[in-house]
Scaffold this motif. Sequence first.
Motif, short mmCIF file in Angstrom:
data_model
loop_
_atom_site.label_atom_id
_atom_site.label_comp_id
_atom_site.label_asym_id
_atom_site.label_seq_id
_atom_site.Cartn_x
_atom_site.Cartn_y
_atom_site.Cartn_z
N LEU A 12 1.04 0.77 1.77
CA LEU A 12 0.48 1.83 2.61
C LEU A 12 -0.64 1.30 3.50
CD1 LEU A 12 0.58 4.82 3.31
CD2 LEU A 12 -0.95 5.25 1.39
N LYS A 13 -1.49 0.48 2.94
CA LYS A 13 -2.58 -0.12 3.73
C LYS A 13 -2.02 -0.98 4.87
CE LYS A 13 -6.59 -3.14 3.14
NZ LYS A 13 -7.35 -3.95 2.19
N ASN A 14 -1.01 -1.80 4.56
CA ASN A 14 -0.42 -2.65 5.58
C ASN A 14 0.28 -1.84 6.66
OD1 ASN A 14 -1.27 -5.00 4.34
ND2 ASN A 14 0.62 -5.28 3.20
N GLU A 15 1.04 -0.84 6.26
CA GLU A 15 1.76 -0.02 7.24
C GLU A 15 0.79 0.76 8.13
OE1 GLU A 15 4.91 -0.21 8.09
OE2 GLU A 15 5.12 -1.74 6.55
N THR A 16 -0.27 1.26 7.54
CA THR A 16 -1.27 1.99 8.33
C THR A 16 -1.93 1.04 9.34
OG1 THR A 16 -1.62 3.49 6.49
CG2 THR A 16 -3.31 3.44 8.18
N ALA A 17 -2.22 -0.18 8.90
CA ALA A 17 -2.83 -1.16 9.81
C ALA A 17 -1.87 -1.53 10.95
CB ALA A 17 -3.22 -2.41 9.03
N ASN A 18 -0.56 -1.55 10.67
CA ASN A 18 0.43 -1.90 11.69
C ASN A 18 0.66 -0.79 12.71
OD1 ASN A 18 0.89 -4.46 10.74
ND2 ASN A 18 2.57 -3.84 9.41
N ARG A 19 0.23 0.41 12.39
CA ARG A 19 0.48 1.56 13.27
C ARG A 19 0.01 1.29 14.70
NH1 ARG A 19 -0.20 7.18 10.87
NH2 ARG A 19 1.87 7.64 11.56
N THR A 20 -1.16 0.70 14.86
CA THR A 20 -1.69 0.43 16.22
C THR A 20 -0.84 -0.60 16.96
OG1 THR A 20 -3.22 -1.21 15.36
CG2 THR A 20 -4.07 1.02 15.61
N LEU A 21 -0.18 -1.49 16.21
CA LEU A 21 0.67 -2.50 16.86
C LEU A 21 1.86 -1.84 17.56
CD1 LEU A 21 0.65 -5.34 14.18
CD2 LEU A 21 -0.60 -5.26 16.35
N TYR A 22 2.39 -0.78 16.96
CA TYR A 22 3.51 -0.09 17.60
C TYR A 22 3.07 0.53 18.93
CZ TYR A 22 6.51 -0.71 13.57
OH TYR A 22 7.28 -1.26 12.58
N ASN A 23 1.89 1.12 18.94
CA ASN A 23 1.38 1.69 20.20
C ASN A 23 1.19 0.59 21.24
OD1 ASN A 23 1.27 4.32 19.22
ND2 ASN A 23 -0.77 4.01 18.35
N GLN A 24 0.66 -0.55 20.82
CA GLN A 24 0.47 -1.66 21.76
C GLN A 24 1.81 -2.17 22.28
OE1 GLN A 24 -1.91 -4.65 19.82
NE2 GLN A 24 -3.61 -3.23 19.46
N LEU A 25 2.81 -2.24 21.40
CA LEU A 25 4.13 -2.70 21.81
C LEU A 25 4.71 -1.76 22.86
CD1 LEU A 25 6.61 -4.53 21.53
CD2 LEU A 25 7.33 -3.09 19.61
N SER A 50 4.67 8.32 5.50
CA SER A 50 4.73 9.62 4.84
C SER A 50 5.38 9.49 3.45
CB SER A 50 5.51 10.60 5.71
OG SER A 50 5.68 11.82 5.07
N MET A 51 6.45 8.74 3.37
CA MET A 51 7.13 8.55 2.09
C MET A 51 6.25 7.77 1.10
SD MET A 51 10.92 7.73 3.61
CE MET A 51 11.70 7.38 2.06
N LEU A 52 5.54 6.77 1.59
CA LEU A 52 4.63 6.02 0.72
C LEU A 52 3.52 6.92 0.20
CD1 LEU A 52 4.42 2.64 2.67
CD2 LEU A 52 5.30 2.94 0.34
N ASN A 53 2.99 7.79 1.06
CA ASN A 53 1.95 8.74 0.62
C ASN A 53 2.47 9.66 -0.47
OD1 ASN A 53 -0.57 8.27 1.95
ND2 ASN A 53 0.38 8.90 3.87
N ARG A 54 3.70 10.16 -0.32
CA ARG A 54 4.28 11.03 -1.35
C ARG A 54 4.49 10.27 -2.65
NH1 ARG A 54 7.48 13.05 3.01
NH2 ARG A 54 9.28 11.86 2.28
N LEU A 55 5.00 9.05 -2.55
CA LEU A 55 5.22 8.23 -3.74
C LEU A 55 3.89 7.94 -4.44
CD1 LEU A 55 7.02 6.58 -5.61
CD2 LEU A 55 6.86 4.68 -3.96
N LEU A 56 2.87 7.64 -3.67
CA LEU A 56 1.55 7.37 -4.23
C LEU A 56 1.03 8.59 -5.00
CD1 LEU A 56 -0.78 5.32 -4.41
CD2 LEU A 56 -1.68 6.32 -2.32
N GLU A 61 -0.24 10.95 -10.30
CA GLU A 61 -0.17 12.04 -11.27
C GLU A 61 0.41 11.58 -12.60
OE1 GLU A 61 2.07 15.19 -9.45
OE2 GLU A 61 0.56 15.51 -7.89
N GLU A 62 1.30 10.59 -12.56
CA GLU A 62 1.96 10.12 -13.78
C GLU A 62 1.20 9.01 -14.48
OE1 GLU A 62 5.89 9.01 -12.57
OE2 GLU A 62 6.51 11.07 -12.24
N ALA A 63 0.13 8.52 -13.86
CA ALA A 63 -0.62 7.41 -14.46
C ALA A 63 -1.22 7.85 -15.79
CB ALA A 63 -1.72 6.95 -13.51
N PRO A 64 -1.15 6.98 -16.81
CA PRO A 64 -1.73 7.36 -18.10
C PRO A 64 -3.24 7.44 -18.01
CG PRO A 64 -1.04 5.06 -18.12
CD PRO A 64 -0.59 5.65 -16.81
N PRO A 65 -3.85 8.32 -18.79
CA PRO A 65 -5.31 8.43 -18.75
C PRO A 65 -5.94 7.15 -19.31
CG PRO A 65 -4.41 9.75 -20.53
CD PRO A 65 -3.25 9.22 -19.76
#
Length: 175
Positions: A12-25, A50-56, A61-65
Amino acid sequence: MPNSLELVERLLKNETANRTLYNQLIDSLDDPRYIRVAENLETLQTRQISMLNRLLSVLEEEAPPPPRDRYYAEHILQPGETLRVLAIKYNTTVSRIRALNPGLGDNPQAGQVITLPIEIPKPPPRHIEYYVRPGDSLYTISQRYNTDIDTLVRLNNIADPEVIFPGRILIIPRT
């Protein structure tokens, strides 16, 4: 090996960082055919985020305490700080912070105490909890409370004695 939560956060961090590259392209292209291709790629990347955010969210929610018989460092959220900022400061992930803070809202506010995924030894029976302020150093704190830097590092599991962050709550032995 990183767990699935950590992997999703990294993606998610990498994809978010790449978002500006698409605009530049898109801005760098002149041919409408290539612009459409780049716009389609940008759309797919937005869906992936969006899918990564949903998966996250599901994985969090399922992470053990966390185990109850352990002690963890704490931090008072400062104005302008987010969980992502804390994760970067303390070399961890937002998922790990959330796992230790069940019920933490999406936008925690300044002043909230956040449990950090930094395991510390059981505090001594007689201790002080000190809130780190801007300009503090372990040296000045150790002088103020008549202790030594090594003790503060050990009791608080501090990775780098040269770096402490405002908001961190330190365990200090009473003498």
